[in-house]
Design a protein around this motif. Structure first.
Motif, PDB file in Angstrom:
ATOM      1  N   LYS A   2      -1.445   3.619   2.492  1.00 18.14           N
ATOM      2  CA  LYS A   2      -0.656   2.386   2.336  1.00 18.14           C
ATOM      3  C   LYS A   2      -1.142   1.313   3.314  1.00 18.14           C
ATOM      4  O   LYS A   2      -1.295   0.142   2.949  1.00 18.14           O
ATOM      5  CB  LYS A   2       0.817   2.696   2.578  1.00 18.14           C
ATOM      6  N   ASN A   3      -1.382   1.725   4.578  1.00 23.40           N
ATOM      7  CA  ASN A   3      -1.895   0.766   5.577  1.00 23.40           C
ATOM      8  C   ASN A   3      -3.242   0.209   5.149  1.00 23.40           C
ATOM      9  O   ASN A   3      -3.543  -0.967   5.308  1.00 23.40           O
ATOM     10  CB  ASN A   3      -2.025   1.443   6.941  1.00 23.40           C
ATOM     11  N   LEU A   4      -4.098   1.116   4.599  1.00 24.78           N
ATOM     12  CA  LEU A   4      -5.423   0.694   4.140  1.00 24.78           C
ATOM     13  C   LEU A   4      -5.302  -0.339   3.029  1.00 24.78           C
ATOM     14  O   LEU A   4      -6.013  -1.346   3.001  1.00 24.78           O
ATOM     15  CB  LEU A   4      -6.222   1.916   3.658  1.00 24.78           C
ATOM     16  N   SER A   5      -4.370  -0.101   2.077  1.00 27.81           N
ATOM     17  CA  SER A   5      -4.217  -1.037   0.957  1.00 27.81           C
ATOM     18  C   SER A   5      -3.697  -2.387   1.465  1.00 27.81           C
ATOM     19  O   SER A   5      -4.127  -3.441   1.008  1.00 27.81           O
ATOM     20  CB  SER A   5      -3.260  -0.439  -0.084  1.00 27.81           C
ATOM     21  N   THR A   6      -2.772  -2.326   2.453  1.00 26.87           N
ATOM     22  CA  THR A   6      -2.227  -3.575   3.016  1.00 26.87           C
ATOM     23  C   THR A   6      -3.336  -4.381   3.702  1.00 26.87           C
ATOM     24  O   THR A   6      -3.473  -5.585   3.510  1.00 26.87           O
ATOM     25  CB  THR A   6      -1.118  -3.250   4.027  1.00 26.87           C
ATOM     26  N   ALA A  24      -5.696  -5.863   1.146  1.00 25.12           N
ATOM     27  CA  ALA A  24      -5.129  -7.043   0.482  1.00 25.12           C
ATOM     28  C   ALA A  24      -5.206  -8.266   1.404  1.00 25.12           C
ATOM     29  O   ALA A  24      -5.553  -9.360   0.974  1.00 25.12           O
ATOM     30  CB  ALA A  24      -3.674  -6.753   0.083  1.00 25.12           C
ATOM     31  N   ALA A  25      -4.913  -8.036   2.700  1.00 24.88           N
ATOM     32  CA  ALA A  25      -4.971  -9.155   3.651  1.00 24.88           C
ATOM     33  C   ALA A  25      -6.389  -9.694   3.773  1.00 24.88           C
ATOM     34  O   ALA A  25      -6.624 -10.902   3.783  1.00 24.88           O
ATOM     35  CB  ALA A  25      -4.444  -8.702   5.017  1.00 24.88           C
ATOM     36  N   ALA A  26      -7.371  -8.747   3.879  1.00 26.10           N
ATOM     37  CA  ALA A  26      -8.771  -9.165   3.986  1.00 26.10           C
ATOM     38  C   ALA A  26      -9.205  -9.907   2.730  1.00 26.10           C
ATOM     39  O   ALA A  26      -9.940 -10.898   2.793  1.00 26.10           O
ATOM     40  CB  ALA A  26      -9.654  -7.940   4.221  1.00 26.10           C
ATOM     41  N   ALA A  27      -8.765  -9.434   1.552  1.00 27.37           N
ATOM     42  CA  ALA A  27      -9.137 -10.084   0.302  1.00 27.37           C
ATOM     43  C   ALA A  27      -8.568 -11.503   0.244  1.00 27.37           C
ATOM     44  O   ALA A  27      -9.236 -12.435  -0.221  1.00 27.37           O
ATOM     45  CB  ALA A  27      -8.628  -9.259  -0.876  1.00 27.37           C
ATOM     46  N   ASN A  28      -7.331 -11.676   0.726  1.00 30.61           N
ATOM     47  CA  ASN A  28      -6.715 -13.018   0.738  1.00 30.61           C
ATOM     48  C   ASN A  28      -7.503 -13.964   1.649  1.00 30.61           C
ATOM     49  O   ASN A  28      -7.724 -15.132   1.328  1.00 30.61           O
ATOM     50  CB  ASN A  28      -5.263 -12.925   1.216  1.00 30.61           C
ATOM     51  N   GLU A  29      -7.934 -13.423   2.818  1.00 30.92           N
ATOM     52  CA  GLU A  29      -8.720 -14.263   3.732  1.00 30.92           C
ATOM     53  C   GLU A  29     -10.042 -14.666   3.091  1.00 30.92           C
ATOM     54  O   GLU A  29     -10.486 -15.810   3.199  1.00 30.92           O
ATOM     55  CB  GLU A  29      -8.974 -13.506   5.036  1.00 30.92           C
ATOM     56  N   ILE A  30     -10.704 -13.712   2.418  1.00 31.98           N
ATOM     57  CA  ILE A  30     -11.975 -14.012   1.747  1.00 31.98           C
ATOM     58  C   ILE A  30     -11.759 -15.059   0.652  1.00 31.98           C
ATOM     59  O   ILE A  30     -12.569 -15.968   0.444  1.00 31.98           O
ATOM     60  CB  ILE A  30     -12.588 -12.731   1.165  1.00 31.98           C
ATOM     61  N   PHE A  31     -10.625 -14.922  -0.071  1.00 25.79           N
ATOM     62  CA  PHE A  31     -10.324 -15.867  -1.151  1.00 25.79           C
ATOM     63  C   PHE A  31     -10.185 -17.280  -0.590  1.00 25.79           C
ATOM     64  O   PHE A  31     -10.692 -18.251  -1.168  1.00 25.79           O
ATOM     65  CB  PHE A  31      -9.037 -15.426  -1.865  1.00 25.79           C
ATOM     66  N   GLU A  32      -9.492 -17.399   0.581  1.00 28.75           N
ATOM     67  CA  GLU A  32      -9.307 -18.721   1.183  1.00 28.75           C
ATOM     68  C   GLU A  32     -10.650 -19.303   1.626  1.00 28.75           C
ATOM     69  O   GLU A  32     -10.931 -20.491   1.467  1.00 28.75           O
ATOM     70  CB  GLU A  32      -8.345 -18.626   2.381  1.00 28.75           C
ATOM     71  N   ALA A  80      -6.183  -3.155  -4.228  1.00 30.29           N
ATOM     72  CA  ALA A  80      -5.286  -2.977  -3.082  1.00 30.29           C
ATOM     73  C   ALA A  80      -3.849  -2.799  -3.565  1.00 30.29           C
ATOM     74  O   ALA A  80      -3.093  -1.965  -3.042  1.00 30.29           O
ATOM     75  CB  ALA A  80      -5.395  -4.172  -2.147  1.00 30.29           C
ATOM     76  N   SER A  81      -3.449  -3.584  -4.598  1.00 34.46           N
ATOM     77  CA  SER A  81      -2.078  -3.467  -5.128  1.00 34.46           C
ATOM     78  C   SER A  81      -1.856  -2.087  -5.748  1.00 34.46           C
ATOM     79  O   SER A  81      -0.845  -1.432  -5.511  1.00 34.46           O
ATOM     80  CB  SER A  81      -1.852  -4.576  -6.165  1.00 34.46           C
ATOM     81  N   GLU A  82      -2.856  -1.633  -6.539  1.00 35.22           N
ATOM     82  CA  GLU A  82      -2.730  -0.303  -7.160  1.00 35.22           C
ATOM     83  C   GLU A  82      -2.713   0.788  -6.099  1.00 35.22           C
ATOM     84  O   GLU A  82      -1.963   1.760  -6.220  1.00 35.22           O
ATOM     85  CB  GLU A  82      -3.905  -0.093  -8.115  1.00 35.22           C
ATOM     86  N   THR A  83      -3.564   0.618  -5.033  1.00 36.14           N
ATOM     87  CA  THR A  83      -3.587   1.614  -3.941  1.00 36.14           C
ATOM     88  C   THR A  83      -2.239   1.662  -3.242  1.00 36.14           C
ATOM     89  O   THR A  83      -1.739   2.732  -2.859  1.00 36.14           O
ATOM     90  CB  THR A  83      -4.683   1.264  -2.937  1.00 36.14           C
ATOM     91  N   ASN A  84      -1.593   0.496  -3.097  1.00 38.08           N
ATOM     92  CA  ASN A  84      -0.287   0.432  -2.433  1.00 38.08           C
ATOM     93  C   ASN A  84       0.755   1.193  -3.256  1.00 38.08           C
ATOM     94  O   ASN A  84       1.576   1.947  -2.723  1.00 38.08           O
ATOM     95  CB  ASN A  84       0.100  -1.033  -2.236  1.00 38.08           C
ATOM     96  N   ILE A  85       0.714   0.976  -4.572  1.00 37.81           N
ATOM     97  CA  ILE A  85       1.663   1.686  -5.453  1.00 37.81           C
ATOM     98  C   ILE A  85       1.418   3.187  -5.369  1.00 37.81           C
ATOM     99  O   ILE A  85       2.363   3.992  -5.301  1.00 37.81           O
ATOM    100  CB  ILE A  85       1.514   1.180  -6.908  1.00 37.81           C
ATOM    101  N   LEU A  86       0.115   3.569  -5.357  1.00 36.42           N
ATOM    102  CA  LEU A  86      -0.237   4.993  -5.260  1.00 36.42           C
ATOM    103  C   LEU A  86       0.279   5.577  -3.952  1.00 36.42           C
ATOM    104  O   LEU A  86       0.793   6.700  -3.923  1.00 36.42           O
ATOM    105  CB  LEU A  86      -1.754   5.154  -5.337  1.00 36.42           C
TER     106      LEU A  86
END
Length: 661
Positions: free
Chosen positions: A527-531, A534-542, A495-501
């Motif tokens: 960019k919206n997709l990467s954001t 990243a949010a979904a990944a953070n929720e899964i991590f929690e 997601a971070s790399e996609t955001n930079i791209l």
């Protein structure tokens, strides 16, 4: 009532009833089959007639189409369409149209127009120059021809506004050499010409047949055998029902009303329904005639069968009647030889078997009667001697009976005293035996408790070990979920790399100016997709973090359960085993004391039984004497009774013998 009838009559009635049933069933089957066949044949003929009508209509339309094509291919017609402003060609085409129409039979008119529907030539000159279609209605009107095979369109039957009569609406496009439509020709043949052809159709054997052609769109008769109904509204309910059936998709079928059968067929290309009606009485006339002949033939057959069976049964039962007379004589105790059945004796049929049996029975009865006469004399002589002997035996039996009664009373007193002692000892013995059995049951229960406690303890240990293994396996699967954390970390990196791209793409789109506007939109979506990723990944991590904590709690809980099973529950069953062992030892000691007391009681019973044997022997001796005295007395009575019976029997035998002749 039947049981009093003679066999020949019963056979005749039975066969007659069976014949009536069979012939009735045969008549019903034949009549039903003939009626059904006749009806199906008539319906097939009606379908054939409708097919003929259909072919005639199609031939009529085909001929009309051929006529219209012939008109459209004339040189004058095509020349005018290629040069519609030329006065000479207009005149030539109009003259040709009028000549062509003059040679047609039963046509309302024929015309030529350009592709925009302006009339260039018409069988009625006053119509030339009119425009029949314009505006929004022009394109659909043209499409009816361009979408039809060879450009020919049949609009079906309709009421002409000019003549008020039914005509076929026919038109076809006229194309240039390259296939482009440059005009059209049209015309309308009167349906009256078709009606004249249909009126000449008929089917042999259906004199009441009636034809009708229904206009499904306008609900009027385009043709009817009753000419007064042509061009009138359809009011016949049966015809309206057929139109309703056609509207539901039943294009061909049969309709039944109270007195008629109507076959119908729908021609969707012309929007016409062809019908043929005939009365049920006429259709079923031939089958009704066959049914009448069948019933006459059935009645004649039944009469012949009944007469033949009656004669045959009487002929067959004639020998049986002679045998019956012989049996009747035997029933009247007449043992004289019957000459009428002698010729049937020895035959292998039923009559021969009965005649042989009757003759044999008569001969046997004659021998029996002779023997009875001899026996009755002997019985009378023997009964006199037996009566004297019985009188002497009765006196001796009475004296023996008095002596035996006195001895029996003395023995009974001694026996009652000893029996009371035996009863008390037996009661003590039963009490001891009940105690022993109760203790044996308690010992058995204690043994079972020891065995069950050991089995349960072993089972608990085995299941605890198995449960611990299953829990360890389950915990390994739960710990395997930790790999989700690594995958979530990978998603965050992507997601971070996609955001930079996406940021780089936005920069490039901005450099491209207006040409990069579309690319900028795509970059923004990435960019919206990467954001969002990243949010979904953070929720899964929690969620995974919380789940790992729960897994640790579950593992500790399972360990405490296993420890509880191994320590507390297993120890409880071990203590139960010890208590059950102590109870068993106590019961064994009690049983030993009961056995010692039982032995003493057994010794007392043995001594008592010795007295019983002595008394029993005395009783048996007395009883034996009594029984013999009673038997003797009984035998004397029986002999006396038998003597009287023999005397009476001898008298009865003499009476029976006297009845035979």
């Amino acid at each position: 009532m039947v049981k009093h009838l003679k066999m020949a009559t019963v056979i005749t009635i039975s066969v007659a009833l069976i014949a009536v049933l069979c012939l009735g069933c045969l008549y019903a089957v034949i009549t039903s089959s003939v009626t059904k066949t006749s009806e199906e044949s008539s319906i097939d003929n009606m379908y054939t007639a409708l097919d003929g009508q259909t072919n005639m209509i199609k031939l009529f339309v085909s001929e009309s189409e051929r006529t219209l094509k012939e008109y459209s291919t004339a040189a004058e017609i095509k020349a005018l369409l290629l040069d519609p402003e030329n006065p000479e060609k207009i005149k030539t085409a109009q003259e040709y149209t009028e000549r062509f129409f003059a040679n047609l039979d039963s046509w309302e008119g024929i015309y030529l127009s350009n592709w925009e529907t302006q009339v260039l030539a018409h069988s009625t000159p006053q119509v030339v120059g009119m425009v029949t279609r314009s505006g929004d209605s022009l394109a659909p009107y043209q499409a009816t021809m361009t979408n039809s095979p060879n450009g020919f369109y049949n609009g079906g039957a309709f009421v002409s506004p000019a003549s008020g009569q039914l005509i076929f609406n026919l038109r076809m496009s006229v194309c240039a050499d390259d296939g482009t439509p440059i005009g059209l020709v049209g015309g309308g043949p009167f349906l009256s010409g078709l009606n004249d052809l249909l009126s000449k159709m008929s089917i042999s054997g259906m004199n009441e047949q009636k034809y009708a052609i229904l206009d499904a769109a306008n609900l009027i008769y385009t043709y009817n055998s009753d000419n007064e109904l042509i061009m009138t509204a359809i009011e016949d309910q049966s015809m309206l029902d057929i139109l309703e059936e056609v509207s539901t998709g039943n294009n061909i079928g049969v309709y039944y009303d109270a007195n008629n059968i109507i076959a119908y067929e729908f021609l969707p290309e012309y929007n016409l329904v062809l019908t043929m009606k005939d009365s049920l009485d006429e259709i079923l006339e031939s089958s009704n005639m066959i049914a009448k002949k069948n019933i006459i033939l059935t009645i004649l057959t039944l009469i012949i069968v009944v007469l033949a069976v009656f004669a045959t049964s009487h002929l067959i039962t004639k020998p049986l009647r002679k045998v019956q007379n012989a049996v009747n004589d035997l029933g009247e105790l007449t043992l004289i030889e019957n000459n009428d059945i002698q010729r049937f004796i020895g035959n292998r049929n039923e009559v021969g078997t009965i005649a042989t049996s009757v003759d044999s029975l008569t001969s046997t009865l004659r021998d029996v009667v002779s023997t009875l006469k001899d026996c009755s004399g002997s019985l009378i002589d023997g009964s006199v001697v037996m009566k004297k002997t019985v009188t002497s035996l009765v006196t001796c039996a009475a004296e023996n009976s008095r002596t035996t009664e006195e001895l029996t009373e003395s023995i009974n007193d001694t026996s009652r005293t000893i029996q009371k002692v035996n009863t008390d000892i037996a009661a003590i013995h039963n009490i001891m035996e009940d105690s022993r059995q109760s203790n044996a049951e308690r010992i058995l229960i204690a043994d079972n408790m020891i065995k069950n406690a050991g089995t349960i303890s072993s089972s608990i240990n085995d299941k605890a070990a198995k449960t611990e293994t299953n829990i360890n396996n389950a915990m390994e699967y739960l710990h395997a979920l930790n790999s989700i954390n690594e995958k979530v970390k990978r998603i965050q990196d992507i997601a971070s790399e996609t955001n930079i791209l996406a940021i780089n793409a936005s920069i490039e789109a901005a450099r491209a100016g207006s040409y990069g506007a579309g690319f900028a939109v795509v970059a923004n979506e990435i960019k919206n997709l990467s954001t969002n990723s990243a949010a979904a990944a953070n929720e899964i991590f929690e969620v995974c973090k919380e789940m790992n904590t729960n897994i640790v709690s579950i593992e500790n809980c399972f360990k405490e359960i296993i420890e509880f099973i191994r320590t507390d529950i297993a120890k409880s069953f071990s203590g139960m085993n010890d208590i059950s062992g102590q109870l068993k030892d106590s019961m064994d000691a009690t049983n030993n004391e009961i056995d010692r007391i039982s032995k003493l009681v057994d010794n007392i019973q043995k001594e008592s039984r010795h007295f019983d044997v002595i008394i029993s022997n005395n009783e048996k001796s007395v009883n034996s004497i009594t029984e013999k005295a009673e038997i003797t007395y009984s035998m004397v009575n029986k002999l006396d009774s038998l003597t009287k019976t023999n005397s009476n029997t001898a008298k009865e035998l003499n009476k029976i013998v006297d009845q035979f002749r």
